[in-house]
Structure formats: C-alpha cells, structure tokens
Design a protein around this motif. Structure first.
Motif: not given
Length: 409
Positions: A144-157
């Motif tokens: 589960x990747x949470x883009x918390x505070x509106x910051x994208x997680x490092x989805x490519x990695x």
C-alpha cells in the motif's frame, strides 16, 4: 492539566481566541456547484446508480488517465474494495506505511492481513522503496503506497519492486488528487487507486465520497457487483422480465462477501462540476505553500519535505519539521508558544499507526521504522486553506520566527 478538544478531532473548525485557525473546508462551494446539486434534488427520480454516476466516473477517468473509475461512498471503502480485489486473506502480509491516516490500514487488517509497517524516506516523508524491499517475505501479498500530504511516492521504484516479487500495489491517493509524476497521475501506476472527496479535501462531494481506479479489465468487471450487494443480471434468457426476480444476487469473487459502497447521484453531479475547477485550486494551494517555504527559508530550525524533479506535490497540509535540539527545545515547546502566545492554531496529525491502541490491541504494534521514530515527534502542521492572503502567510511565518526566538532566549 487536561484539556478538552475544541472543534472536531482533526483540529479543524472555527475556534474562538486564535488569530489564525483551520477552517473545516478548504474553500466554499460555487454557485454552479450548488445549482448542480439542487438540479438533482428537483429533477432526478432515481437518487443513486444513475446517469450522474456514469458521467462522474467517465469524467474522473478522463481527468486522471485511469483505465476504469468507480465512484463509492468514501475512500476507506475504496480501499476495502482494493483489499478484496487483491484477494487478501488471513495470514497474508501487507506492507503499509506507518505514517498515514488510520483508514489506509484498517481495511487490510479487517481482511485478516498481518500489517507490516513501512518506514518513511527522510526527504519525501512517504514510504521508502528500499524499506519495502527489506520487508518483503514469502507471505507478502500487497504493498500500500500512500501519497501522504499530496506528495507522490516513488512509484517507478515501487512498481519495479512489485513486479520483481509478483505483488499487488494499492495506491492510497486520498490526499493526492491532481498529484503527478512526470505528468502521470497518481493512482494509475499500481493495480488500484483510492481517492477521497471528504470534506477536508480540495474537492469534496458533500462531505463524503470516494473513487476507485482499476488498471485491468478483468478486475474492473468485478467491481459493480462487489460494490453493490452482489446485484447483477441473470445469466439466462427469461420469458418474463420479472421472473424469477428483477435482479440476481451472486458472488463475484469466490469466498468474498459483497458490500454496499454506493454513492448518491447529487454527489456525483457535484463531483463532475468540481473537477472542472480542481486544477486552479491545487495550483493556488501549491503557490501558497511555496510562499510559506520562502518566508521560512532563513529559519534553520524549520524544514519541509523535498520535492523530486518532475513531481507535482499538491500539499494537502502544510506540514513542517522543527529541530530545536541545539537549545534543548522540542515541537511541543514551539506549539505551546504558537497557540498560547501568538494565536496560531497549529496541529499534530497522523500519529505513527503502531502507537495507536487500536493497532496494538489487534496485534499490529510491532514496528521497525527508525526514520519515522526520529522524525515524527517534532513534526507539526500550520493552518491552511485555498485562498490564503499573503498577509496571513506572513503572520504564520512571523509567529514561528518569533516563537523560535523566544525559545532560544
């Protein structure tokens, strides 16, 4: 001395006695948005599962670039649908960031998963891909990747790691509508994306609402039934449309009960209208935060998260970190002054989830998150809404500077 919480449990809402407080909503509804809701109230016979639902889903898919979009009653239930589609069963492990709102984890815990808490990256404050890699076992089923505070997680990695291990990826985008990485919208990298239209978000469908985005056609075909009590058509021809009943009820995913996570037509009509102006609101919120960062750039004790190149960070809250170790002070000392002397209603959100009684009582109190443990206890949020004047931002930044000067003395 014990204190009674004023306002709601999030710290939002007007509270007397502060120069700057935190409104319950980021911006008011427009007359066009109000008219859209009134039109449904006056003219639409069916108040759910109708043409406005279909239009909202189509509009949202177009805005985000998602293959499939399904409107639901809230983001928590979008996450519940994602947990079901992942096939989470008791004993499966799911890696979830420990720094997030509790709803990111509850649906997976309810499904019987063993929650493995992910640590944050020291720069972005979202889940660290290398920590995910370190915590994968033979029992891991999903990330589960949470883009918390509106910051994208490092989805490519993260997606590279997931593909390497054959894992499902759920993106919790509750705070990240309009956040992107090199133009690609969050919620379209993983298998599922979960969005919120809660009253505190930049876009809200009358206080509650959510959306599930789905990558594969096969998964998308399952959502209508598990979203709406397993209701479906009969799979055989009928001589009479009412026989044996108007609709069938079946199990779309073997071994999983369906739910009722439907959303009303008035909310969907409002959502379609709001999407047209969303980008303007997020641009304004980003610009305000950039200005606040600029005003505090000469304060070494205050730091913000770092935004990687190509990331559109939509700034759901104006969170910052205080380091008063050089003069023996901490975040609580700073907030005492900000609230009591300077009238700035600052708040602290998102306690590391493993510290909450709920997760400890349900067997999820074990953690290995050294970065979060070092960082969290000196983080805090200042008031924010869409439409803050520069004068207000100067009041907030000036108060922080003055409070730190007081602490140094």
């Amino acid at each position: 001395m014990s204190q009674i919480m004023k306002g709601d449990a999030s710290g939002r809402g007007a509270v007397a006695g502060y120069r700057v407080s935190i409104p319950a909503r980021q911006h008011p509804y427009t007359e066009e948005e109000i008219a859209a809701v009134v039109n449904v109230m006056r003219n639409v016979e069916g108040q759910t599962q109708g043409s406005y639902l279909a239009q909202f889903q189509e509009d949202f898919a177009a805005f985000t670039g998602a293959g499939h979009a399904f409107a639901v009653d809230n983001a928590t239930n979008a996450l519940s649908l994602a947990a079901t589609l992942c096939g989470i069963r008791p004993g499966d492990e799911v890696i979830i960031p420990a720094y997030t709102f509790c709803a990111s984890a509850i649906p997976f815990g309810k499904a019987g998963a063993r929650i493995v808490w992910g640590d944050i990256h020291p720069d972005t404050w979202t889940i660290d891909p290398e920590d995910i890699r370190r915590k994968i076992t033979g029992k891991t089923r999903a990330i589960v990747c949470v883009h918390l505070l509106g910051m994208p997680c490092d989805m490519p990695a993260i997606m590279a790691i997931a593909r390497e291990h054959g894992l499902k990826v759920v993106e919790d985008c509750a705070q990240a509508l309009d956040a992107r990485i090199n133009g690609q919208h969050v919620g379209t990298f993983g298998d599922y994306g979960c969005f919120s239209f809660h009253g505190a978000k930049t876009m809200t469908t009358l206080g509650e609402g959510g959306m599930l985005t789905v990558r594969s056609d096969e998964d998308a075909a399952l959502v209508p039934g598990i979203r709406h009590n397993g209701c479906c058509g009969f799979d055989f021809p009928r001589d009479r449309y009412w026989s044996p009943a108007m609709s069938n009820v079946d199990m779309d995913i073997e071994g999983f009960w369906p739910n009722n996570f439907c959303i009303g037509e008035a909310q969907c009509a409002l959502g379609s209208v709001e999407l047209r102006s969303l980008r303007g609101y997020t641009d304004r919120i980003i610009a305000q935060n950039d200005r606040l960062r600029q005003l505090l750039a000469d304060v070494p004790e205050i730091s913000f998260n770092k935004i990687p190149d190509g990331y559109r960070h939509v700034r759901h809250q104006y969170v910052q970190h205080f380091d008063g170790s050089a003069f023996g002070k901490n975040r609580d000392d700073l907030l005492d002054l900000l609230t009591e002397k300077y009238g700035i209603r600052s708040i602290v959100q998102y306690y590391p989830l493993y510290r909450y009684p709920l997760f400890q009582k349900l067997g999820a109190g074990e953690f290995d998150c050294p970065v979060l443990e070092r960082w969290w206890d000196n983080s805090f949020s200042v008031p924010m809404w869409c439409g803050m004047e520069d004068e207000v931002l100067e009041i907030i930044s000036g108060s922080i500077k003055s409070a730190i000067a007081d602490l140094k003395r």
